[in-house]
Write a protein that holds these residues in place. Structure first.
Motif, PDB file in Angstrom:
ATOM      1  N   MET A 263     -43.809  -5.598  23.179  1.00 52.04           N
ATOM      2  CA  MET A 263     -43.361  -6.336  22.005  1.00 52.04           C
ATOM      3  C   MET A 263     -43.154  -5.404  20.815  1.00 52.04           C
ATOM      4  SD  MET A 263     -46.029  -9.521  22.349  1.00 52.04           S
ATOM      5  CE  MET A 263     -45.778 -10.054  20.658  1.00 52.04           C
ATOM      6  N   LEU A 264     -43.972  -4.353  20.729  1.00 48.99           N
ATOM      7  CA  LEU A 264     -43.918  -3.443  19.590  1.00 48.99           C
ATOM      8  C   LEU A 264     -42.633  -2.624  19.565  1.00 48.99           C
ATOM      9  CD1 LEU A 264     -47.616  -2.163  19.768  1.00 48.99           C
ATOM     10  CD2 LEU A 264     -46.699  -3.987  18.326  1.00 48.99           C
ATOM     11  N   THR A 265     -42.047  -2.414  20.724  1.00 48.62           N
ATOM     12  CA  THR A 265     -40.852  -1.562  20.791  1.00 48.62           C
ATOM     13  C   THR A 265     -39.567  -2.338  21.083  1.00 48.62           C
ATOM     14  OG1 THR A 265     -41.341  -1.156  23.131  1.00 48.62           O
ATOM     15  CG2 THR A 265     -42.187   0.436  21.538  1.00 48.62           C
ATOM     16  N   ASP A 266     -39.670  -3.441  21.792  1.00 50.08           N
ATOM     17  CA  ASP A 266     -38.473  -4.144  22.258  1.00 50.08           C
ATOM     18  C   ASP A 266     -38.095  -5.379  21.436  1.00 50.08           C
ATOM     19  OD1 ASP A 266     -38.571  -2.237  24.210  1.00 50.08           O
ATOM     20  OD2 ASP A 266     -39.301  -3.586  25.783  1.00 50.08           O
ATOM     21  N   TRP A 267     -39.004  -5.895  20.641  1.00 52.68           N
ATOM     22  CA  TRP A 267     -38.733  -7.161  19.950  1.00 52.68           C
ATOM     23  C   TRP A 267     -37.961  -6.937  18.646  1.00 52.68           C
ATOM     24  CZ3 TRP A 267     -42.615 -11.745  19.958  1.00 52.68           C
ATOM     25  CH2 TRP A 267     -42.799 -12.202  21.289  1.00 52.68           C
ATOM     26  N   GLY A 268     -37.142  -7.945  18.334  1.00 47.10           N
ATOM     27  CA  GLY A 268     -36.413  -7.934  17.076  1.00 47.10           C
ATOM     28  C   GLY A 268     -37.193  -8.680  16.002  1.00 47.10           C
ATOM     29  N   ILE A 269     -36.633  -8.702  14.791  1.00 51.90           N
ATOM     30  CA  ILE A 269     -37.308  -9.319  13.641  1.00 51.90           C
ATOM     31  C   ILE A 269     -37.496 -10.813  13.854  1.00 51.90           C
ATOM     32  CG2 ILE A 269     -37.092  -9.852  11.181  1.00 51.90           C
ATOM     33  CD1 ILE A 269     -35.673  -7.192  10.813  1.00 51.90           C
ATOM     34  N   LEU A 270     -36.449 -11.482  14.372  1.00 52.69           N
ATOM     35  CA  LEU A 270     -36.521 -12.931  14.554  1.00 52.69           C
ATOM     36  C   LEU A 270     -37.654 -13.313  15.516  1.00 52.69           C
ATOM     37  CD1 LEU A 270     -35.391 -15.727  13.984  1.00 52.69           C
ATOM     38  CD2 LEU A 270     -33.775 -15.384  15.889  1.00 52.69           C
ATOM     39  N   GLN A 271     -37.792 -12.573  16.596  1.00 54.92           N
ATOM     40  CA  GLN A 271     -38.861 -12.854  17.562  1.00 54.92           C
ATOM     41  C   GLN A 271     -40.241 -12.696  16.931  1.00 54.92           C
ATOM     42  OE1 GLN A 271     -37.101  -9.964  20.378  1.00 54.92           O
ATOM     43  NE2 GLN A 271     -37.420 -11.513  21.979  1.00 54.92           N
ATOM     44  N   TRP A 272     -40.378 -11.659  16.085  1.00 54.45           N
ATOM     45  CA  TRP A 272     -41.649 -11.438  15.420  1.00 54.45           C
ATOM     46  C   TRP A 272     -41.934 -12.528  14.384  1.00 54.45           C
ATOM     47  CZ3 TRP A 272     -45.762  -9.011  16.683  1.00 54.45           C
ATOM     48  CH2 TRP A 272     -45.711  -7.879  17.489  1.00 54.45           C
ATOM     49  N   VAL A 273     -40.904 -12.956  13.692  1.00 52.79           N
ATOM     50  CA  VAL A 273     -41.081 -13.999  12.678  1.00 52.79           C
ATOM     51  C   VAL A 273     -41.578 -15.287  13.323  1.00 52.79           C
ATOM     52  CG1 VAL A 273     -39.862 -15.542  11.084  1.00 52.79           C
ATOM     53  CG2 VAL A 273     -39.424 -13.079  11.022  1.00 52.79           C
ATOM     54  N   VAL A 274     -40.940 -15.673  14.439  1.00 56.35           N
ATOM     55  CA  VAL A 274     -41.335 -16.904  15.134  1.00 56.35           C
ATOM     56  C   VAL A 274     -42.765 -16.779  15.670  1.00 56.35           C
ATOM     57  CG1 VAL A 274     -40.889 -18.402  17.110  1.00 56.35           C
ATOM     58  CG2 VAL A 274     -38.971 -17.518  15.749  1.00 56.35           C
ATOM     59  N   THR A 275     -43.070 -15.647  16.303  1.00 60.58           N
ATOM     60  CA  THR A 275     -44.394 -15.443  16.900  1.00 60.58           C
ATOM     61  C   THR A 275     -45.487 -15.435  15.840  1.00 60.58           C
ATOM     62  OG1 THR A 275     -43.435 -14.170  18.724  1.00 60.58           O
ATOM     63  CG2 THR A 275     -45.798 -13.893  18.301  1.00 60.58           C
ATOM     64  N   LEU A 276     -45.266 -14.668  14.770  1.00 60.68           N
ATOM     65  CA  LEU A 276     -46.268 -14.587  13.709  1.00 60.68           C
ATOM     66  C   LEU A 276     -46.416 -15.906  12.964  1.00 60.68           C
ATOM     67  CD1 LEU A 276     -45.578 -11.019  12.250  1.00 60.68           C
ATOM     68  CD2 LEU A 276     -47.459 -11.757  13.728  1.00 60.68           C
ATOM     69  N   PHE A 277     -45.326 -16.669  12.880  1.00 60.19           N
ATOM     70  CA  PHE A 277     -45.408 -17.987  12.235  1.00 60.19           C
ATOM     71  C   PHE A 277     -46.424 -18.873  12.956  1.00 60.19           C
ATOM     72  CE2 PHE A 277     -44.079 -22.437  12.390  1.00 60.19           C
ATOM     73  CZ  PHE A 277     -44.201 -22.778  11.042  1.00 60.19           C
ATOM     74  N   PHE A 278     -46.320 -18.911  14.278  1.00 59.06           N
ATOM     75  CA  PHE A 278     -47.249 -19.742  15.053  1.00 59.06           C
ATOM     76  C   PHE A 278     -48.686 -19.218  14.971  1.00 59.06           C
ATOM     77  CE2 PHE A 278     -43.348 -21.264  17.136  1.00 59.06           C
ATOM     78  CZ  PHE A 278     -43.610 -22.631  17.133  1.00 59.06           C
ATOM     79  N   THR A 279     -48.841 -17.892  15.069  1.00 58.14           N
ATOM     80  CA  THR A 279     -50.193 -17.321  15.020  1.00 58.14           C
ATOM     81  C   THR A 279     -50.841 -17.554  13.657  1.00 58.14           C
ATOM     82  OG1 THR A 279     -49.593 -15.608  16.621  1.00 58.14           O
ATOM     83  CG2 THR A 279     -51.538 -15.207  15.251  1.00 58.14           C
ATOM     84  N   ILE A 280     -50.096 -17.311  12.593  1.00 60.34           N
ATOM     85  CA  ILE A 280     -50.644 -17.513  11.241  1.00 60.34           C
ATOM     86  C   ILE A 280     -50.921 -18.993  10.981  1.00 60.34           C
ATOM     87  CG2 ILE A 280     -50.123 -17.347   8.772  1.00 60.34           C
ATOM     88  CD1 ILE A 280     -48.523 -14.790   9.433  1.00 60.34           C
ATOM     89  N   SER A 281     -50.025 -19.865  11.456  1.00 60.33           N
ATOM     90  CA  SER A 281     -50.213 -21.310  11.275  1.00 60.33           C
ATOM     91  C   SER A 281     -51.470 -21.786  11.999  1.00 60.33           C
ATOM     92  CB  SER A 281     -48.995 -22.077  11.799  1.00 60.33           C
ATOM     93  OG  SER A 281     -47.838 -21.749  11.067  1.00 60.33           O
ATOM     94  N   PHE A 282     -51.644 -21.341  13.245  1.00 62.15           N
ATOM     95  CA  PHE A 282     -52.827 -21.740  14.012  1.00 62.15           C
ATOM     96  C   PHE A 282     -54.106 -21.172  13.390  1.00 62.15           C
ATOM     97  CE2 PHE A 282     -51.803 -23.687  18.266  1.00 62.15           C
ATOM     98  CZ  PHE A 282     -50.514 -24.059  17.922  1.00 62.15           C
ATOM     99  N   THR A 283     -53.999 -19.963  12.841  1.00 62.64           N
ATOM    100  CA  THR A 283     -55.159 -19.365  12.165  1.00 62.64           C
ATOM    101  C   THR A 283     -55.541 -20.177  10.931  1.00 62.64           C
ATOM    102  OG1 THR A 283     -54.521 -17.157  12.932  1.00 62.64           O
ATOM    103  CG2 THR A 283     -56.075 -17.289  11.083  1.00 62.64           C
TER     104      THR A 283
END
Length: 223
Positions: free
Chosen positions: A151-171
């Motif tokens: 994920m650190l090398t292959d993911w784009g910004i949009l993928q990170w935004v969606v993923t972090l949105f869910f993680t931060i929301s659940f936190t």
């Protein structure tokens, strides 16, 4: 009828009323204790089932994680390993509380004073709140266990935004629930949505019964 006879008659009547009140009070206490005992007894099956399933889940998880830590730690997915370890740790803490609750329920005796039963119910109430607080702290790790190094090398910004949105929301949700799950909020809609079924309703019914007995005692004492 002279004054002495009237006083004697009054004393006899008063003694009979007091005796009747004491008998009625004892019967009320006994009936309430039996009701509370039966209501709490209805909680035993779900507590035992949850405890057995939880022990099985944690047991399998601990064996699997121990094998990874000992035999293939360098090759393991760190995100999965740490997320699963946190989840297992929190679940184990909840199981200890479930065990404590089950022991407390079995200790409730219909011959105990009402004050003793009230103390046990308060203990069950507080431990039930703590179990849910602890279990909701697991929410964030359910969004991170599948992460991996690519994920650190292959993911784009949009993928990170969606993923972090869910993680931060659940936190945020888990922390908010940990702080706000308290008895004072029991009448709020979100609280009633979480706390229902055989792990909460019987407990509330038992507490209401004992509160009614206490109110009845106070009314008769003041009267």
């Amino acid at each position: 009828m002279n004054e002495l006879e009237l006083k004697k008659l009054w004393q006899i009547t008063n003694d009979k009323l007091e005796e009747s009140f004491v008998i009625h009070k004892k019967n009320t206490d006994d009936i309430t204790q039996v009701k509370v005992y039966n209501i709490l007894g209805s909680m035993k099956p779900i507590k035992i089932f949850t405890l057995l399933v939880g022990i099985l889940w944690v047991g399998i998880g601990v064996i699997a994680l121990s094998s990874i830590y000992l035999n293939s730690f360098s090759e393991a997915n760190r995100f999965f390993l740490f997320s699963a370890s946190i989840q297992m740790g929190l679940t184990a803490m909840a199981l200890f509380i479930y065990l404590y609750q089950l022991i407390t329920i079995y200790q409730v005796d219909i011959t105990d004073p009402i004050l003793r039963t009230q103390e046990q119910l308060v203990s069950l109430k507080m431990s039930t709140l703590w179990v849910n607080r602890i279990l909701f702290l697991q929410l964030p790790v359910w969004t991170t266990f599948w992460w991996n190094e690519t994920m650190l090398t292959d993911w784009g910004i949009l993928q990170w935004v969606v993923t972090l949105f869910f993680t931060i929301s659940f936190t945020f949700i888990s922390i908010w629930l940990f702080i706000n799950i308290k008895y004072e909020n029991r009448n709020k809609k979100w609280f009633r949505l979480i706390f229902r079924g055989k792990e909460w309703i019987p407990l509330m019914k038992s507490m209401e019964l004992l509160d009614q007995v206490e109110d009845y005692k106070k009314q008769n004492t003041s009267a």
